[in-house]
Scaffold this active site. Structure first.
Site, PDB file in Angstrom:
ATOM      1  N   CYS A 148       7.964 -10.479  12.717  1.00 58.09           N
ATOM      2  CA  CYS A 148       7.185  -9.313  12.289  1.00 58.09           C
ATOM      3  C   CYS A 148       7.767  -8.014  12.830  1.00 58.09           C
ATOM      4  O   CYS A 148       7.778  -6.985  12.143  1.00 58.09           O
ATOM      5  CB  CYS A 148       5.735  -9.467  12.729  1.00 58.09           C
ATOM      6  SG  CYS A 148       5.533  -9.728  14.522  1.00 58.09           S
ATOM      7  N   HIS A 154       1.346  -8.662  17.111  1.00 60.11           N
ATOM      8  CA  HIS A 154       1.881  -8.589  15.752  1.00 60.11           C
ATOM      9  C   HIS A 154       2.370  -7.176  15.447  1.00 60.11           C
ATOM     10  O   HIS A 154       1.655  -6.194  15.692  1.00 60.11           O
ATOM     11  CB  HIS A 154       0.795  -9.000  14.759  1.00 60.11           C
ATOM     12  CG  HIS A 154       1.268  -9.138  13.343  1.00 60.11           C
ATOM     13  ND1 HIS A 154       2.412  -9.836  12.986  1.00 60.11           N
ATOM     14  CD2 HIS A 154       0.753  -8.669  12.169  1.00 60.11           C
ATOM     15  CE1 HIS A 154       2.571  -9.790  11.674  1.00 60.11           C
ATOM     16  NE2 HIS A 154       1.584  -9.084  11.163  1.00 60.11           N
ATOM     17  N   ASN A 179       1.787  -5.049   5.869  1.00 63.56           N
ATOM     18  CA  ASN A 179       2.087  -6.280   6.600  1.00 63.56           C
ATOM     19  C   ASN A 179       3.359  -6.906   6.027  1.00 63.56           C
ATOM     20  O   ASN A 179       3.923  -6.409   5.045  1.00 63.56           O
ATOM     21  CB  ASN A 179       0.901  -7.245   6.499  1.00 63.56           C
ATOM     22  CG  ASN A 179       0.878  -8.271   7.617  1.00 63.56           C
ATOM     23  OD1 ASN A 179       1.791  -8.347   8.444  1.00 63.56           O
ATOM     24  ND2 ASN A 179      -0.159  -9.083   7.647  1.00 63.56           N
TER      25      ASN A 179
END
Length: 339
Positions: free
Chosen positions: A146, A285, A306
């Site tokens: 990520c 994250h 995202n």
């Protein structure tokens, strides 16, 4: 007329004969087709179906609260609905906040401090997608990369603002080549480390020339296919949502780390994500803030890109609560590269 009546009675009888288990199996079959699910064997499929059904009940219960106006977001049966929550976190969440703190203590390496422009009134809402500064939603797959997607997203935006051209940059380049800077490929990393690597390396390759694999591989950076570079990075003061708002409005998309450790995040579908259980320091994250705004009910939000594909959330995006005491730590570790 009698024939029609008999047919209707038969249809009613058939409908009543369909058991709840049959409906669940049909829904499970549709879910597998929609998300292209394939399992190793029958035992694993039964295991995944059990998880799916448990999440199905949780989602239905939560969405009843949404319908009653008691919560501000909905959940859905996305592609992660067949995963145990701890399994999901271990696979998908690759930001290491502890590593960030340790590296700063040991090396003293920090970015320039963000100073908001004076006498500038920022708009009530911003969406950098509307200006062409944001590439399409990408998918990190089953790899804790990520941080790499957050890094490329921020640099893509800065490069666009300077050069006027949107270039999709290579996350795989960062996964494979930035380990000497403290990143660990699919096992996690930091956006600031990625910005340091790109600066020292003289650039990062384009996604087209160095495509994403979703695994740790050997570095094969090619300076002939560089898509962008940076000269360093700027850290926004920790926990300051107002300064982060000004940075997003005046500078472009910003890399942030968040607490995405809750099932509600895993199964998020739409609406403004307001999770009181979020921790502003438990960051796991990396994502990209591409804007902000206020919804119809008057709730402020951050518009967040995202890296879990377009079938998660609102076409790959999530609206996260803004001005809620730095909820989920969205302003705890925010930065952007300089170009």
């Amino acid at each position: 007329m009698r024939t029609v009546l008999v047919a209707l009675l038969a249809l009613v009888a058939l409908t009543q004969a369909i058991s709840p288990l049959d409906l669940i199996k049909e829904e499970w079959h549709t879910y597998k087709l929609q998300h292209r699910k394939n399992y190793a064997n029958e035992v694993e499929e039964r295991f995944r179906m059990k998880i799916f059904n448990e999440n199905r009940h949780k989602i239905a219960k939560h969405n009843q609260l949404f319908a009653q106006g008691k919560v501000s977001y909905k959940l859905g049966l996305n592609k992660y609905a067949d995963m145990l929550h701890h399994e999901f976190k271990e696979t998908m969440n690759g930001y290491n906040h502890t590593l960030r703190q340790l590296m700063r203590e040991r090396t003293g390496l920090v970015g320039a401090t963000y100073i908001p422009p004076a006498h500038v009134t920022v708009p009530k809402s911003v969406d950098w997608r509307e200006h062409g500064a944001v590439t399409g939603v990408k998918d990190q797959g089953h790899c804790g990369s990520c941080w790499a997607f957050s890094s490329t997203g921020a640099l893509e935006g800065q490069h666009f603002r300077k050069a006027g051209v949107l270039v999709s940059l290579s996350e795989q380049n960062l996964v494979d080549c930035s380990t000497k800077y403290g990143n660990n490929g699919c096992n996690g990393g930091l956006m600031d480390n990625a910005f340091r690597y790109i600066k020292d390396n003289g650039g990062i390759d384009t996604e087209k020339s160095y495509p994403y694999e979703g695994i740790d591989d050997s570095c094969h950076f090619n300076k002939a296919t560089i898509g962008a570079t940076d000269t360093g990075f700027v850290d926004i003061p920790e926990g300051d949502e107002e300064k982060m708002k000004k940075a997003v409005a005046t500078m472009g998309p910003v890399s942030v780390a968040i607490d995405a450790s809750h099932e509600s995040f895993q199964l998020y579908s739409e609406g403004v994500y307001n999770e009181p259980e979020c921790d502003e320091q438990n960051l796991d994250h990396g994502v990209l803030v591409v804007g902000y705004g206020t919804d119809e009910s008057g709730m402020d939000y951050w518009l967040v890109k995202n890296s879990w594909g377009t079938t998660w959330g609102e076409q790959g995006y999530i609206k996260m609560a803004r001005n809620q005491n730095n909820q989920c730590g969205i302003a705890t570790a925010s930065s952007y590269p300089t170009v």
